[in-house]
Design an enzyme around this catalytic site. Structure first.
Site, short mmCIF file in Angstrom:
data_model
loop_
_atom_site.label_atom_id
_atom_site.label_comp_id
_atom_site.label_asym_id
_atom_site.label_seq_id
_atom_site.Cartn_x
_atom_site.Cartn_y
_atom_site.Cartn_z
N ASP A 285 9.66 -3.91 -3.70
CA ASP A 285 8.38 -4.58 -3.49
C ASP A 285 8.16 -4.93 -2.01
OD1 ASP A 285 6.11 -6.08 -4.67
OD2 ASP A 285 7.15 -7.79 -3.77
N GLU A 327 6.91 0.30 -2.24
CA GLU A 327 5.57 -0.28 -2.40
C GLU A 327 5.15 -0.73 -1.01
OE1 GLU A 327 2.51 -3.52 -3.29
OE2 GLU A 327 4.52 -3.96 -2.60
#
Ligand code: GLC
Ligand code: GLC
Length: 655
Positions: A285, A327
């Site tokens: 992330d 991401e």
């Protein structure tokens, strides 16, 4: 020279290894892989932390972390590592089709999800990104991205045993499990943060803390605000510590300090822990944010890339079958760097979100034109050979309009006005717009805004169902299928979003929840209504038209080897501002090449077949649309593409 030194350094480390590790049998593959990757790992670690007096101790810890997790890795997973090492490009295959889902929204909890795997298989999904499952403080969870304990499952959705069982059940069905690792920050209720607040300086070093505003003010001159609406600024005052803490995201998400090697080693251990619990793919992330530097926007720093290279190198030693997804919702030129530069194999993450393509598709739907889409795809840098895109239309986050200003101008628009138009269009504030989205992340200082809403509501299905206008319903369904036809054929792994296959509309209930009402992303994190989902079996229902349409497309995709992601895509210049056309060339077998064409306009358009023939298509026989198995509409040597229609065309073999 350095290679020789690193060889003796490795020997040094090995002689000091914990006897517990030395005693282990069956470590052959570990030592071989460590030898092969040691040079890269050591030099990265040295570049990041070489100045520190405890460098050698930390390097020793790094190796011991890899070793301990290798020992903990099951025989089954080790076998799968070996298989994937042999079949090196396995994930580039057109066979993979993914879906991202919240297990609680999808099926109450992890056991419910396991019981619903058959539904996913019915659609053709064989890769599932199970959105964050870890323990977060209720009400301050950021949808699972404010983690309180990186090794404990949120008790409301299940247990570690449930994840293990899910992974096993998925592997039996030939499905891949993707889990998140939130690298950039922890919840302010995480043990490390608690200990930092209690005055333990070792844990204060896990975060960025400052006694006064001097440094924070300098940072804020150039940092952007991610959640300007709910969490303005990038620092939060912590009364107990008497310091400002860096919080790029929400005020309760403390940024981790990767200039401290202990942080990197802890996070590596967590990555390997989830690899050992059966995750085939880990979604890392917010990777763009991993390194902070005064004077920049604190994204895409070179050290952030080094951290990822280091994590990849270490994962290669312990769990080489496991892939990383980056991401990084950043400019196209920056995104491709997360594969690693100057290489063939990905040195950082094998997979990256194709946020550019996603946002451009939304631009094309609103404008009914493909100029910006074409330009954006053209300037998408080539990716590495052994790396691939995650192509998506919707996800749990907002739609950001991060395309290039220069591209917007070349497409004939003024950037600020154009972005405002898009937000107005999708929030239904533009004349005749059928969209029902909501703004997200409005920044009064910069005028920026992003967009929330489910796919179905954004393309007008919600408003069409309300008025009952059959033509408007058709249009919405056609756009849903058109967009999916793009992500399924672009090259890369298509990632569907849960609910979209049955036309799930916005969920407005978040507005009544005090902890969610200021974050409009909750509007598109639905709870699936399984009774309604049953309608996918009812002839003529909206659910069935979407579900069956997608099911067919997915099945057909899997049968088209040209869709495997071997960099075979070429954008075709067909001189029509409403169409997008690209081809996947199969150079070994021209008749296997596939031409994809989509029409984003509300009226039909045509392409001159002779022009296509000049470009090398359909010279031998007749044309077939692989989606329907039939001949496409042709009139006077013009290929006709219906409003919001699309084709996957190939040479008809029977001809
Ligand atoms: C990621 C997630 C997003 C979250 C953010 C902060 O970008 O996708 O949902 O808010 O990170 O963790
Ligand atoms: C920004 C960040 C991304 C995050 C998103 C949440 O786009 O780059 O990481 O998920 O905001 O809205």
């Amino acid at each position: 020279m350095y290679e020789q030194i690193s060889h003796s350094l490795l020997n040094d480390i090995l002689t000091k290894l914990d006897p517990e590790i030395v005693r282990q049998p069956k470590m052959r593959h570990f030592y071989t892989r460590l030898g092969a990757n040691f040079y890269a790992i050591h030099s990265m670690f040295r570049r990041l932390y070489g100045e520190r007096s405890d460098f050698n101790t930390q390097m020793q810890r790094l190796v011991e972390t890899m070793a301990s997790q290798y020992i903990a890795r099951s025989e089954y997973l080790k076998e799968s590592d070996l298989q994937r090492e042999r079949d090196h490009n396995w994930f580039l295959s057109q066979q993979w089709v993914g879906m991202a889902l919240y297990s609680d929204g999808f099926a109450d909890n992890l056991q419910g999800l396991q019981a619903k795997l058959h539904y996913l298989q019915e659609l053709g999904i064989n890769m599932v990104h199970v959105m964050p499952v870890l323990d977060c403080p209720p009400g301050k969870s950021d949808g699972g991205y404010a983690v309180r304990d990186f090794r404990r499952i949120d008790s409301r959705i299940g247990s570690l045993e449930d994840i293990d069982a899910l992974a096993k059940a998925m592997h039996k069905r030939g499905m891949l499990l993707t889990l998140d690792v939130v690298l950039n920050h922890t919840s302010d209720a995480h043990q490390w943060a608690v200990r930092a607040r209690n005055g333990e300086s070792a844990y204060q070093d896990y975060y960025y803390t400052f006694p006064d505003r001097e440094i924070p003010d300098m940072f804020e001159e150039t940092m952007v605000e991610i959640f300007p609406h709910t969490s303005p600024g990038n620092f939060t005052w912590c009364e107990e510590m008497g310091s400002w803490v860096m919080t790029s995201f929400h005020s309760y998400q403390w940024d981790l300090n990767y200039s401290n090697p202990s942080v990197l080693i802890e996070m590596l251990d967590i990555i390997l822990y989830w690899a050992n619990h059966g995750a085939d793919i880990l979604r890392l992330d917010a990777v763009a944010f991993l390194w902070k530097k005064i004077g920049g926007n604190c994204q895409n720093e070179r050290e952030a890339h080094r951290i990822l290279q280091l994590l990849k190198g270490c994962c290669q030693v312990t769990a080489p079958g496991v892939l990383f997804i980056a991401e990084a919702i950043v400019a196209p030129i920056e995104i491709t760097k997360y594969f690693g530069e100057d290489a063939i194999n990905a040195k950082e993450c094998e997979i990256a979100y194709n946020a550019t393509f996603m946002a451009l598709l939304w631009d094309a739907v609103a404008t009914k034109k493909t100029e910006l889409l074409n330009r954006g795809i053209k300037s998408l840098p080539d990716k590495l050979e052994r790396a691939t895109w995650l192509n998506y239309i919707r996800c749990h986050d907002d739609i950001g309009l991060g395309f290039d200003d220069a591209d917007i101008r070349l497409a004939g628009y003024e950037p600020t006005a154009h972005r405002r138009f898009l937000v107005d269009y999708y929030t239904g504030n533009f004349e005749n717009s059928p969209a029902r989205g909501q703004p997200f992340g409005q920044n009064e200082k910069t005028g920026d805004a992003r967009i929330s809403g489910t796919l179905a509501s954004l393309v007008g299905l919600e408003s069409a169902l309300e008025t009952g206008d059959p033509q408007a319903i058709d249009t919405a369904i056609n756009i849903i299928l058109l967009l999916h036809s793009m992500i399924l054929s672009f090259g890369g792994i298509p990632l569907l979003y849960y609910g979209d296959a049955i036309g799930t509309l916005n969920d407005y209930s978040y507005q009544l929840d005090e902890s969610k009402c200021r974050d409009s992303r909750w509007i598109h994190r639905p709870t699936i209504d399984w009774e309604k989902a049953e309608a996918r079996h009812q002839l003529g229902s909206v659910e069935r038209r979407i579900f069956d349409g997608l099911k067919t497309l997915i099945a057909v995709r899997k049968e088209i080897p040209a869709f495997a992601d071997f960099n075979s895509r070429e954008l075709l210049d067909i001189d029509n501002p409403h169409l997008l056309a690209y081809a996947h060339f199969d150079h070994e077998n021209a008749s296997s090449s596939v031409l994809v064409v989509g029409n984003f306009d509300t009226v039909p358009h045509s392409i001159d077949l002779e022009m296509l023939q000049k470009k090398g298509f359909f010279t031998l026989g007749s044309i077939r649309d692989l989606c329907t198995g039939e001949r496409p509409s042709i009139f006077n040597n013009q290929l006709a593409i219906p409003a919001h229609g699309f084709y996957w065309l190939s040479e008809s073999r029977s001809a």
